[in-house]
Each structure stands twice: as C-alpha cells, then as structure tokens.
Write a protein that holds these residues in place. Structure first.
Motif, mmCIF file in Angstrom:
data_model
loop_
_atom_site.group_PDB
_atom_site.id
_atom_site.type_symbol
_atom_site.label_atom_id
_atom_site.label_comp_id
_atom_site.label_asym_id
_atom_site.label_seq_id
_atom_site.Cartn_x
_atom_site.Cartn_y
_atom_site.Cartn_z
ATOM 1 N N GLY A 30 0.825 -1.288 -0.145
ATOM 2 C CA GLY A 30 -0.008 -0.075 0.012
ATOM 3 C C GLY A 30 0.951 1.225 0.066
ATOM 4 N N ARG A 31 2.061 1.318 0.787
ATOM 5 C CA ARG A 31 2.691 2.420 0.947
ATOM 6 C C ARG A 31 3.447 2.771 -0.198
ATOM 7 N NH1 ARG A 31 3.393 4.081 6.087
ATOM 8 N NH2 ARG A 31 2.695 2.770 7.656
ATOM 9 N N SER A 32 3.849 1.443 -1.164
ATOM 10 C CA SER A 32 4.485 1.496 -2.501
ATOM 11 C C SER A 32 3.454 2.239 -3.327
ATOM 12 C CB SER A 32 5.000 0.079 -2.869
ATOM 13 O OG SER A 32 6.003 -0.280 -2.052
ATOM 14 N N PHE A 33 2.496 1.970 -3.500
ATOM 15 C CA PHE A 33 1.285 2.297 -4.471
ATOM 16 C C PHE A 33 1.184 3.632 -4.158
ATOM 17 C CE2 PHE A 33 0.656 -1.792 -5.811
ATOM 18 C CZ PHE A 33 -0.374 -1.682 -7.049
ATOM 19 N N LEU A 34 1.086 4.109 -2.951
ATOM 20 C CA LEU A 34 0.999 5.592 -2.776
ATOM 21 C C LEU A 34 2.267 6.434 -2.966
ATOM 22 C CD1 LEU A 34 -0.864 7.717 -1.043
ATOM 23 C CD2 LEU A 34 0.108 7.206 0.865
ATOM 24 N N ALA A 35 3.344 5.998 -2.661
ATOM 25 C CA ALA A 35 4.496 6.559 -3.151
ATOM 26 C C ALA A 35 4.576 6.791 -4.633
ATOM 27 C CB ALA A 35 5.722 6.032 -2.605
ATOM 28 N N LEU A 59 -3.109 5.307 -8.897
ATOM 29 C CA LEU A 59 -2.249 4.434 -7.756
ATOM 30 C C LEU A 59 -2.238 5.060 -6.478
ATOM 31 C CD1 LEU A 59 1.142 4.108 -9.964
ATOM 32 C CD2 LEU A 59 -0.584 2.511 -9.402
ATOM 33 N N ALA A 60 -2.404 6.339 -6.236
ATOM 34 C CA ALA A 60 -2.266 6.972 -5.016
ATOM 35 C C ALA A 60 -3.897 6.861 -4.257
ATOM 36 C CB ALA A 60 -2.185 8.609 -4.861
ATOM 37 N N VAL A 61 -5.030 6.647 -5.045
ATOM 38 C CA VAL A 61 -6.005 6.737 -4.361
ATOM 39 C C VAL A 61 -6.538 5.258 -4.096
ATOM 40 C CG1 VAL A 61 -8.652 7.004 -4.795
ATOM 41 C CG2 VAL A 61 -6.893 8.717 -5.433
ATOM 42 N N PRO A 164 -9.097 -7.175 0.261
ATOM 43 C CA PRO A 164 -8.825 -8.223 -0.788
ATOM 44 C C PRO A 164 -7.327 -7.991 -1.630
ATOM 45 C CG PRO A 164 -11.052 -7.369 -0.953
ATOM 46 C CD PRO A 164 -10.531 -6.536 0.022
ATOM 47 N N PHE A 165 -7.033 -6.603 -1.772
ATOM 48 C CA PHE A 165 -5.664 -6.197 -2.302
ATOM 49 C C PHE A 165 -4.483 -6.310 -1.614
ATOM 50 C CE2 PHE A 165 -9.383 -3.909 -4.478
ATOM 51 C CZ PHE A 165 -9.452 -4.559 -5.838
ATOM 52 N N GLY A 166 -4.520 -6.341 -0.307
ATOM 53 C CA GLY A 166 -3.436 -6.307 0.272
ATOM 54 C C GLY A 166 -2.740 -5.093 0.565
ATOM 55 N N MET A 167 -3.634 -4.090 0.565
ATOM 56 C CA MET A 167 -3.117 -2.767 0.815
ATOM 57 C C MET A 167 -3.109 -2.167 2.292
ATOM 58 S SD MET A 167 -2.321 -1.536 -2.323
ATOM 59 C CE MET A 167 -2.752 -1.972 -3.975
ATOM 60 N N CYS A 168 -3.852 -2.895 3.089
ATOM 61 C CA CYS A 168 -3.964 -2.302 4.285
ATOM 62 C C CYS A 168 -4.136 -3.559 5.507
ATOM 63 C CB CYS A 168 -5.269 -1.196 4.536
ATOM 64 S SG CYS A 168 -5.180 -0.571 6.177
ATOM 65 N N GLU A 169 -3.667 -3.403 6.580
ATOM 66 C CA GLU A 169 -3.811 -4.512 7.537
ATOM 67 C C GLU A 169 -4.352 -3.569 8.836
ATOM 68 O OE1 GLU A 169 -0.666 -7.342 7.819
ATOM 69 O OE2 GLU A 169 -1.251 -8.046 6.060
#
Length: 453
Positions: A30-35, A59-61, A164-169
């Motif tokens: 998630g942090r990689s997508f945001l960056a 990618l950021a949203v 489901p996307f593994g962006m946040c836990e």
C-alpha cells in the motif's frame, strides 16, 4: 473485542480512531502504491502529461480507498479459548482450542488470527481464516509444551484484518487471556508401608482409625429421624431433653511432605537440577499419599504449609482429593528458592503434635541443620528422608563416584535419629528409591523388634 472461556463478548471494529489509524495500517504494498502515485502525479505536472496524471491518481487513491473501506467496515466477532488440559505436567503437551464466531449479518473478509504465548511454550501461532459467513464460526487449535514448570499467560488474542488487495492491515486485540499451569512431573509410586512405630501406635492404628473413625463424645440435641440407639442417656438426664451422640467422625492417617527450598542447599538450575528433582519428588509423594487416602499437607522450610486450612493445616476429609492435589500442585508449579538458611521454622510447625508419616526432601545440610532435621523425627510415626548432595549433582554424568564424606556423615546422623535416610544420586528414579526406603524400613523394624510396620 474480548475473549474468554465463559460467554462470548462481541467486538465492533468501527470507530476506533481517526483516519490516521487507518493509514498506519498500510502494508508495504500500500505504501509503495501511494508513493508511486504521488511520484507519477508530480512528474505528470512537470511534464504536462495528463494521462500520466490519471495513472498517478489511480495508484495513490487505491490504497487510501482500501484503508478507508477497511477502517469503516464493521465486523462483530466473538472469540473463545479452551485449554485441554489447563494443568499439565512439565514435558507434556497441552492443546489450545480457539473459536471465532461472526455474530454480524455481514460476511467477513480474510482474517489472520494470532495468539500471544511466552517463548518457552513454543512459536507464536498464526492462522489464516477465509471468509466467514454471517452467523458462521471457525475453530482452530495449536499445541504448547514446556519443560519448565510455572504459570504462563496465553493471550490476548489478536485479529488482523486485511483488504482483498493487500493494501492495508488493521490489528485488533481481544481483552482477556487464559493461564496454563505447568506442574512438576509426577512419577507413579508403588504402594509400600513406610510408616509405623511400636505396635499400637503406627500404621496399623492409623489405618484402623481411617477405616472405623472415632465417636465424638460431645452430644447434641435429638433431631427427627435420629437413631434411638444413639441416645446418650446420661446427657439426656443432665440437660432435661433427649440428647444423642454425634455421628462418627472419620479419622485419616496423616502424612507431611517437607520440601527444602533453601537457596544455599542446592546448586545448578534447569529441568535436570537437584532442586527440580526434589520438587518433582515432593509432587509424586503428595499425589501417591492422597490416592491412598491419607490426609496430606505440603510443608516448606519457611514454615508455610499447603493447603493450610483445617486442623493443623492438613487436607481434611471435607476437601476433595482432586481439589487438595490441585492446590498443592499449583503451589509446586510456582515454588522457588527461599532466602532462609535454616530449618527451624519447619521444625516449629512439626513439633506441635504427632504428624504421622513424614517424608522430607533435603538439599545440602550442615551439621547444625542436620541436627534440627534429626529432631523432627521425634514427632512423626515414621520418617523418610531423601538427601540430595549438590557435589554429586554438579559432577559430570561420566563420574560415577558415590556420595561425599559430608553427605555420608549427614545420612548417619539422620539414621541414628530414626530416619530412613537415602542419598539421591544424579538422575535417580524415585520409584526405585521408594522401594529401597521400604526395604530399609522393614529391615530396621525387624532388627529393632518393633513389630509389623
């Protein structure tokens, strides 16, 4: 969110803080997508590429939306933990059963369950639970094992939620925990007859009391249904009303197990140390004597006794055998070295009256403490001592030398005082020593002409 063995508490996953809490749960992906999204948006602005700007915004949203949705999703789950068994001997395994119930009307997403356990019980268990339908449940289990006695907390249980996307836990913890009690190893002992003094005062008399009991001579008032054969006519004439003898009060043969916990008396540490052997031996004798119907108590050099309730601190007839054994096993699970240097406090407790059979586990004894231990024999119907010589226990296993001269001198002093005293070599079997004590006691009785033990 809470967990416990009695009832299930519900957990509400929503409203646990601000958006900062949700963003703190972003995974590496998630942090990689945001960056990457922020970098793409900056490059699009510098280069004037609108298509690149759309990609950057996407990618950021995406991780922000996943974090927001996961944070606002309400999961109402209930958890419980069950230990089987809750009290386990050292070196044996216990199984921990976990149960998760989805008490909401919505299915859950992917859940990761993690229980906190002390490192001595093994690795921290983790489980991945697939989608749990509304009203559904999932059950998992894991094993724990410890070679060290003690009480170990299990929990609190942690529940990790992910999108489901593994962006946040996001991790939530249940509020309660359970306790696993690891008691000393208990070695089964053969039935032998170690107690007994002269005829009429030893094991035979105690056994007859245990079977027959003695009547309480204090009468009480007559109650409807009392047997008229128990009417005490002398008291009836004295008080002017019908009086009856009390019901038979059963007497039980007594046994005191004395455990020496003085720190200077033992050397070494760990499951194979002399102190741990003494603790395990005391536990084995306690369980064995309770199973034989004795009234038993555990006494330490500090003068404290367990269970410590009832007459003279013994586990009386009103206490169930299992409850008495459990109380003493729990005490032995936590017992440690004491700061004392002498046995005088234990002697003060023992000289209060006839203690029946006395079984003692001693560490190193100097001349003064050996004399105190010798005097303990006067108040017991029979006395058996297991002497653990530290010099023997700290030697290498390949060294087969016998007890030291100091240990032999202490054994001689105890035997002259009437003890059945045995030296405990490193790694000895308590069962064999128990039989040997019986043989030596039988030989002593025969040689002294005391009569049958």
């Amino acid at each position: 969110m809470s967990i416990g063995g009695t009832g299930h508490a519900e957990a509400d996953r929503g409203e646990q803080g601000g958006m900062r809490t949700a963003l703190s749960g972003l995974t590496t992906r998630g942090r990689s997508f945001l960056a990457a999204g922020v970098a793409a948006a900056i490059c699009a602005y510098v280069l004037g590429q609108s298509d690149l700007l759309r990609v950057g915004l996407l990618l950021a949203v995406l991780p922000l939306v996943c974090a927001s949705v996961l944070y606002r999703t309400r999961y109402r789950v209930a958890g419980s933990r069950r230990l089987s068994p809750a009290r386990v001997p050292a070196g044996s395994e216990a199984r921990v059963h976990l149960r998760m119930d989805n008490v909401s009307r919505l299915p859950t997403g992917l859940l990761m369950l993690q229980d906190r356990v002390p490192y001595v019980l093994g690795p921290r268990p983790r489980f991945v639970l697939d989608r749990v339908e509304a009203g559904g449940r999932r059950e998992v289990s894991y094993r724990v094992r410890s070679d060290l006695r003690g009480r170990y907390p299990l929990g609190p249980l942690q529940l990790r939620l992910s999108d489901p996307f593994g962006m946040c836990e996001l991790t939530r913890s249940f509020s309660t925990y359970d306790t696993l009690t690891v008691i000393p190893r208990v070695e089964p002992l053969p039935p032998v007859r170690l107690s007994g003094e002269a005829t009429g005062y030893g094991d035979g008399r105690q056994r007859s009391l245990a079977l027959a009991g003695e009547d309480d001579v204090i009468p009480r008032g007559y109650r409807y249904g009392d047997d008229l054969r128990r009417v005490h006519w002398r008291s009836t004439a004295r008080y002017g009303e019908l009086m009856v003898r009390r019901e038979e009060q059963p007497q039980r043969a007594r046994c005191t197990v004395l455990l020496d916990t003085r720190d200077p008396a033992f050397q070494g540490a760990g499951p194979d140390s002399a102190f741990e052997w003494a603790v395990s031996g005391a536990a084995s004798v306690l369980v064995h004597m309770l199973e034989r119907g004795f009234s038993v108590r555990l006494l330490t050099d500090t003068g404290s006794s367990v269970p410590g309730e009832g007459a003279d601190g013994f586990a009386g007839a009103s206490q169930e055998t299992a409850d008495s054994a459990g109380l003493m096993m729990d005490t032995l699970a936590l017992i440690d070295h004491s700061d004392g240097t002498g046995l005088s406090r234990a002697y003060d407790v023992l000289r209060g009256g006839n203690e029946g059979l006395l079984v003692a586990f001693f560490g190193d004894l100097d001349e003064e403490q050996a004399a105190v231990a010798a005097r303990m024999r006067r108040r017991s119907g029979g006395a058996v001592a297991f002497l653990l010589d530290s010099d023997t226990w700290v030697r290498e296993p390949t060294d087969v030398a016998g007890p030291s001269d100091r240990s032999e001198e202490r054994l001689r002093m105890l035997r002259e005082a009437g003890w059945t005293a045995l030296s405990v070599p490193r790694g000895a079997s308590l069962e064999e020593l128990w039989r040997q004590a019986d043989r030596e006691r039988t030989g002593f009785v025969a040689a002294s002409g005391e009569g049958p033990a």
